[in-house]
Write an enzyme that holds these catalytic residues in place. Structure first.
Site, PDB file in Angstrom:
ATOM      1  CG  ASP A   1      72.258   2.959 -10.520  1.00 45.31           C
ATOM      2  OD1 ASP A   1      72.737   3.330  -9.444  1.00 45.31           O
ATOM      3  OD2 ASP A   1      71.081   3.213 -10.866  1.00 45.31           O
TER       4      ASP A   1
ATOM      5  CB  THR B   1      75.041   5.036 -14.622  1.00 39.66           C
ATOM      6  OG1 THR B   1      74.331   4.495 -13.503  1.00 39.66           O
ATOM      7  CG2 THR B   1      75.541   3.880 -15.465  1.00 39.66           C
TER       8      THR B   1
ATOM      9  CG  ASP C   1      71.980   0.803 -14.925  1.00 36.91           C
ATOM     10  OD1 ASP C   1      72.663   1.766 -15.335  1.00 36.91           O
ATOM     11  OD2 ASP C   1      70.823   0.938 -14.477  1.00 36.91           O
TER      12      ASP C   1
ATOM     13  N   GLY D   1      72.546  12.142 -12.921  1.00 37.86           N
ATOM     14  CA  GLY D   1      73.120  12.127 -11.574  1.00 37.86           C
ATOM     15  C   GLY D   1      74.643  12.210 -11.635  1.00 37.86           C
TER      16      GLY D   1
ATOM     17  NE  ARG E   1      66.001   5.299 -11.247  1.00 39.06           N
ATOM     18  CZ  ARG E   1      64.945   5.820 -10.631  1.00 39.06           C
ATOM     19  NH1 ARG E   1      63.738   5.331 -10.858  1.00 39.06           N
ATOM     20  NH2 ARG E   1      65.079   6.848  -9.817  1.00 39.06           N
TER      21      ARG E   1
ATOM     22  CG  ASP F   1      69.592   4.788 -19.327  1.00 39.85           C
ATOM     23  OD1 ASP F   1      69.650   5.741 -18.520  1.00 39.85           O
ATOM     24  OD2 ASP F   1      69.046   3.706 -19.061  1.00 39.85           O
TER      25      ASP F   1
ATOM     26  NE  ARG G   1      68.397  12.502 -11.631  1.00 44.24           N
ATOM     27  CZ  ARG G   1      69.166  11.451 -11.887  1.00 44.24           C
ATOM     28  NH1 ARG G   1      69.207  10.969 -13.112  1.00 44.24           N
ATOM     29  NH2 ARG G   1      69.868  10.881 -10.934  1.00 44.24           N
TER      30      ARG G   1
HETATM   31  O1  F6P Z   1      70.808   7.318 -11.838  1.00 40.34           O
HETATM   32  C1  F6P Z   1      71.640   6.971 -10.813  1.00 40.34           C
HETATM   33  C2  F6P Z   1      70.986   7.207  -9.478  1.00 40.34           C
HETATM   34  O2  F6P Z   1      72.026   7.381  -8.559  1.00 40.34           O
HETATM   35  C3  F6P Z   1      70.030   6.120  -9.024  1.00 40.34           C
HETATM   36  O3  F6P Z   1      70.644   5.018  -8.443  1.00 40.34           O
HETATM   37  C4  F6P Z   1      69.142   6.868  -8.072  1.00 40.34           C
HETATM   38  O4  F6P Z   1      67.868   6.296  -8.023  1.00 40.34           O
HETATM   39  C5  F6P Z   1      69.078   8.228  -8.671  1.00 40.34           C
HETATM   40  O5  F6P Z   1      70.214   8.398  -9.438  1.00 40.34           O
HETATM   41  C6  F6P Z   1      68.986   9.334  -7.657  1.00 40.34           C
HETATM   42  O6  F6P Z   1      68.783  10.514  -8.335  1.00 40.34           O
HETATM   43  P1  F6P Z   1      68.823  11.983  -7.740  1.00 40.34           P
HETATM   44  O7  F6P Z   1      70.248  12.336  -7.515  1.00 40.34           O
HETATM   45  O8  F6P Z   1      68.195  12.812  -8.786  1.00 40.34           O
HETATM   46  O9  F6P Z   1      68.081  11.931  -6.439  1.00 40.34           O
END
Ligand code: F6P
Length: 344
Positions: free
Chosen positions: A131, A129, A133, A14, A175, A107, A76
């Site tokens: 998040d 990230t 985390d 992301g 998440r 990760d 991804r």
């Molecule tokens: O990995 C970070 C994150 O922003 C999460 O908090 C969220 O669940 C996910 O990516 C959303 O992913 P995408 O942009 O693929 O919808």
């Protein structure tokens, strides 16, 4: 004449604000300090699979410090799903004579980086990230920007909640860990913060909410997308998964708002801040952290370090083994959550 060292760089997973600031720092430091050449692979690992690469110069990264997203694109793509893709990554690393690769990612991306390191390639990771985390670093860039965005949204939602005497449920990213929820909840004066680390008791939440409502006639609740009710399951309305097998989250806010309204009779609305949290220009803090990470990654390459990740520890940028970063998630400090709870 001695060959210039070739550095590859990619952004995976992301996106988040600050990625471009890292790219700028990687390129500028490589070119100006070490006379390295830099090549950017497009769309994360997909670029190395497809051989989609472009040379990056000081000019190509000019003006991107303040720009959100990533000029390289991201995806991804999980090469570990297909042995042919892994072979193609090895093939392109050799074909483009990449002496060292700097993958910028979370990760999942860093897990592939570790695989590459174990095959003898020179890899230095940069943690990313929204998040916040990733184990081993106090903060990741982009997180500070997200907290600012959510805090601003909470300030706005509070005035309309107050005018209409409503309960407002705000769903935010997070998440495995509720860092965004906790930090922005503290900054925005939330009346309840629900995070993945602590399964919540809905009856308890409703009871507290009714008491709070008696006093002030409105309330704001922040819920992380990965929060789970006690004896319940994660709530994800799309039912879809990404290439790394992660469920696409989203839906807990609406579910919670409906439950609260049904159980308490209080008029309740929900807002999902979604990808707004990952968009736009990075804060000054994130631009500085990104710049420090980018420079530290190139310095590590120049120093001959391998299989490491740059990390923020207190005020210092340090190097930690890649495997330490990908093993576990960094969850919210219980002491911080205790502070937030004082104000519920
Ligand atoms: O990995 C970070 C994150 O922003 C999460 O908090 C969220 O669940 C996910 O990516 C959303 O992913 P995408 O942009 O693929 O919808």
């Amino acid at each position: 004449m001695e060959q210039r060292k070739k550095i590859g760089v990619l952004t995976g997973g992301g996106d988040c604000p600050g990625l471009n600031a890292v790219l700028r720092a990687v390129v500028r430091c490589s070119v100006q300090k070490y006379n390295f050449e830099v090549f950017g692979f497009r769309d994360g690992w997909k670029g190395l699979i497809d051989g989609n690469v472009e040379p990056l110069s000081a000019l190509s990264v000019s003006g991107i410090l303040r720009r959100g997203g990533t000029i390289l694109g991201t995806s991804r793509t999980n090469p570990k799903k297909n042995p042919d893709d892994l072979d193609r990554i090895l093939y392109h690393m050799k074909k483009y004579e990449i002496d060292a690769l700097i993958p910028i990612g979370g990760d999942d991306t860093l897990g592939v980086a570790l695989w590459l390191h174990e095959r003898g390639f020179h890899v230095i990771g940069v943690p990313k990230t929204i998040d916040n985390d990733i184990k081993g670093t106090d903060f990741t860039f982009g997180f500070n920007t997200a907290v600012e965005i959510v805090t601003d949204a909470l300030d706005k939602l509070q005035t309309t909640a107050e005018s209409h005497h409503r309960v407002m449920v705000v769903e935010v990213m997070g998440r495995h860990a509720g860092w965004i929820a906790t930090m922005s909840g503290i900054a925005g004066g939330a009346d309840e913060i629900l995070i993945p680390e602590i399964p919540f008791d809905l009856d308890e939440v409703c009871e507290k909410l009714k008491k709070r409502y008696e006093r002030r006639k409105f309330a704001v609740i922040v819920v992380a997308e990965g929060a789970v009710p006690k004896d319940g399951e994660i709530i994800a309305t799309s039912g879809k998964r990404d290439a790394f097998g992660h469920v696409r989250l989203g839906g807990i806010g609406q579910w919670l708002a409906d439950e609260i309204e049904n159980r308490t009779g209080l008029e309740t609305r929900h807002t999902n801040l979604g990808h707004i949290q990952r968009g736009g220009t990075p804060t000054a803090y994130d631009r500085i952290l990104s710049t420090r990470f980018g420079v530290a990654a190139v310095d590590a390459v120049a120093a001959g370090e391998r299989g490491k990740m740059v990390a923020l520890r207190s005020e210092e940028i340090i190097l930690i083994p890649l495997e330490d970063a990908v093993l576990q998630n960094k969850t919210v400090d219980p002491k911080l959550y205790e502070i937030a709870k004082l104000f519920f």
